[in-house]
Design a protein around this motif. Sequence first.
Motif, mmCIF file in Angstrom:
data_model
loop_
_atom_site.group_PDB
_atom_site.id
_atom_site.type_symbol
_atom_site.label_atom_id
_atom_site.label_comp_id
_atom_site.label_asym_id
_atom_site.label_seq_id
_atom_site.Cartn_x
_atom_site.Cartn_y
_atom_site.Cartn_z
ATOM 1 N N MET A 77 -10.281 4.584 -3.194
ATOM 2 C CA MET A 77 -9.449 5.793 -3.020
ATOM 3 C C MET A 77 -10.282 7.069 -2.940
ATOM 4 S SD MET A 77 -7.867 5.957 -6.842
ATOM 5 C CE MET A 77 -8.876 6.304 -8.278
ATOM 6 N N GLU A 78 -9.605 8.116 -2.496
ATOM 7 C CA GLU A 78 -10.208 9.449 -2.521
ATOM 8 C C GLU A 78 -10.280 9.890 -3.978
ATOM 9 O OE1 GLU A 78 -10.589 10.317 1.612
ATOM 10 O OE2 GLU A 78 -11.211 11.533 -0.115
ATOM 11 N N THR A 79 -11.419 10.388 -4.425
ATOM 12 C CA THR A 79 -11.516 10.918 -5.788
ATOM 13 C C THR A 79 -12.029 12.353 -5.681
ATOM 14 O OG1 THR A 79 -13.830 10.321 -6.111
ATOM 15 C CG2 THR A 79 -12.187 8.615 -6.615
ATOM 16 N N ARG A 99 -15.153 10.241 -1.258
ATOM 17 C CA ARG A 99 -14.705 8.890 -0.919
ATOM 18 C C ARG A 99 -15.945 7.999 -0.909
ATOM 19 N NH1 ARG A 99 -13.906 6.529 4.473
ATOM 20 N NH2 ARG A 99 -11.923 5.392 4.592
ATOM 21 N N LEU A 134 -4.728 2.430 -8.410
ATOM 22 C CA LEU A 134 -4.496 2.968 -7.055
ATOM 23 C C LEU A 134 -3.131 3.636 -6.969
ATOM 24 C CD1 LEU A 134 -5.851 0.093 -4.766
ATOM 25 C CD2 LEU A 134 -6.818 2.391 -5.018
ATOM 26 N N ASN A 145 -2.533 6.857 -8.603
ATOM 27 C CA ASN A 145 -3.192 7.964 -7.895
ATOM 28 C C ASN A 145 -2.627 8.131 -6.487
ATOM 29 O OD1 ASN A 145 -5.594 9.134 -9.521
ATOM 30 N ND2 ASN A 145 -5.619 6.929 -9.929
ATOM 31 N N ASN A 146 -1.426 7.607 -6.288
ATOM 32 C CA ASN A 146 -0.733 7.738 -4.998
ATOM 33 C C ASN A 146 -1.557 7.227 -3.832
ATOM 34 O OD1 ASN A 146 1.544 8.962 -6.166
ATOM 35 N ND2 ASN A 146 0.358 10.870 -6.332
ATOM 36 N N ASP A 147 -2.313 6.185 -4.084
ATOM 37 C CA ASP A 147 -3.111 5.589 -3.007
ATOM 38 C C ASP A 147 -2.458 4.272 -2.610
ATOM 39 O OD1 ASP A 147 -6.341 5.624 -2.007
ATOM 40 O OD2 ASP A 147 -5.251 3.711 -1.927
ATOM 41 N N ASP A 148 -2.269 4.049 -1.299
ATOM 42 C CA ASP A 148 -1.570 2.830 -0.894
ATOM 43 C C ASP A 148 -2.487 1.809 -0.229
ATOM 44 O OD1 ASP A 148 -2.021 3.958 1.538
ATOM 45 O OD2 ASP A 148 0.064 3.904 2.223
ATOM 46 N N THR A 149 -3.785 1.844 -0.587
ATOM 47 C CA THR A 149 -4.680 0.796 -0.087
ATOM 48 C C THR A 149 -4.056 -0.573 -0.391
ATOM 49 O OG1 THR A 149 -6.599 2.167 -0.557
ATOM 50 C CG2 THR A 149 -7.010 -0.204 -0.292
#
Length: 533
Positions: free
Chosen positions: A168-170, A174, A199, A202-206
């Motif tokens: 994810m973007e942190t 990245r 994930l 942190n609103n990441d949908d990987t």
Amino acid sequence: MSNSAVVDATVAHATHTLKTTTPVSSVSASLARHGVPAGQSEPSDPILFVTSELADFVKVGGLGDVSAALPRALLNHYDMRVLMPAYREVLESIWPVHVIDHLPGLADIPACDLGRIELPEGLTVYVLICPELYDRPGSPYLDEQGVEWEDNAIRFARLSLAAAQMAMETPEGRFDDQGWHPDLLHLHDWQTGLAAGYLRWNNDDTPCVYTIHNLAYQGLYGPEYLSRLGIPDSAFTAQGLEFYDRLSFMKAGIIYSNHITTVSETYAREITTPAFGCGLEGLLSDCAREKRLSGIANGIDDSWDPQTDAYLACAFATNDWAGKRANTDHVRRMFRLAVSHGPVFAVVSRLVHQKGLDLTIAAAESIVRAGGQLVVIGCGEPAIENALRNLEARFPGAIGVHIGFSEREARCIFAGSDFLLMPSRFEPCGLSQMYAQRFGSLPIAHRTGGLADTIEDGVTGFLFDELSQQDFQKAIDRAFRIFGCTELFYAMRRAAMAIHYQWRLSVTPYRRLYHQLMVPAGVTTHSLRHVSI
Ligand SMILES: Nc1ncnc2c1ncn2[C@@H]1O[C@H](COP(=O)(O)OP(=O)(O)O[C@H]2O[C@H](CO)[C@@H](O)[C@H](O)[C@H]2O)[C@@H](O)[C@H]1O
């Protein structure tokens, strides 16, 4: 928390994430427009395979074998890389570790460095360098006395968090290793379940695929770990990772991943029932109904070949029964057994309740009285280890027991034995029975999980239906009778040695699954990421 509450929660979660309605069938057309034939992927698609064991360095059981073989089998199709902790065995291995990044901590999870190792056959392995968590004696899970490491929650939250941070973007940016960044996470067992949670929080949908190798180990910890692991309080509900007032790493993996697989089709069905579901059967039934749960059988790698295995006393092929006998003689010497014309029965196993060793121990005397011998290699629960040592002392020359772990001895035993005993209470897939068949040792096994899927009763081994001493004994008696009919016995051996559960066969369903989860940018919608295979 009732199971129906879990089901309701899952439906709510699924409904929340399934907002758009593009039918999956339209994906193929979109993919074709993007130049990707249905069922295939770009060889360069980057995937991170996250595991707590890798046989190249450390193997406690079957997960270590799968982690070493499956990514390699998929390398032709994906730029697949592995992430694991830098245990002492990793740091002391012959393979140089290049430090490439630093990953920040979270709450009580310490920061760590990220190293990279290049293994044979082009496999890149990222390792988490955190000596305070991983550089110690003992096994990945237990200390030298066989007691669970008291900081396992932190140790495997560290592994899970690292996987999420790489995807994810942190605030730090990245993760990018010379252009490599994972588009999909393939997570394995409870030790990695939190990765999908980190994930989503942190609103990441990987996309995440979560493979259950053994539902019985769930990673359950008290609610005080919520803050220690940086998990939002809002996740501690029936819809999240709460499981009877504790937090469950396993449930996090199931709830927050896009698709759940397990390692045989039969076990995938079994875990939706109370007898095998370990309290998660309601949730898993719901996953099955949503077509979010499937079974993909394990394979075995090409090193399991009696014609080329360098560990064996004598290489042998089908019909070279003199060669096979040389291995039996070798095993008898290894275990100081008497010279005999009777059959050799074997156990190669973790010594835990799952494996039904109590039934084997109870059957041992009858095997000896009928003219058989028994060899055992394994380690695990002290009570089982002691019961086996007692058996060896009672039947010197007929029963031999090695408490310990040795790949070389295990291979010699598969090659030298006539029958392998596997009265497992449950068996998600099982690798030992496949290794045994390859080496001409016929498994005698409970008809459950992957054992039911990989053994043909009366053809490549013996299956018994009820997990009772009586049924197990009947299967052993059948094995003795077949051993006495040489032509029949050799025919079964030939049939067993002819089957080869190659990883190649498992690669296709995994590719189909990954492919459906990684539809090209512009086509992807969240709804398409819950797929059935
Ligand atoms: N003392 C010893 N010395 C040397 N080798 C030993 C040994 N004890 C065990 N092994 C080896 O460890 C592996 C055990 O794998 P299994 O799949 O049979 O069971 P396990 O329960 O560990 O795996 C879990 O994960 C795997 C992988 O998905 C599933 O197949 C399985 O059903 C599930 O319980 C085999 O390679 C076996 O030969």
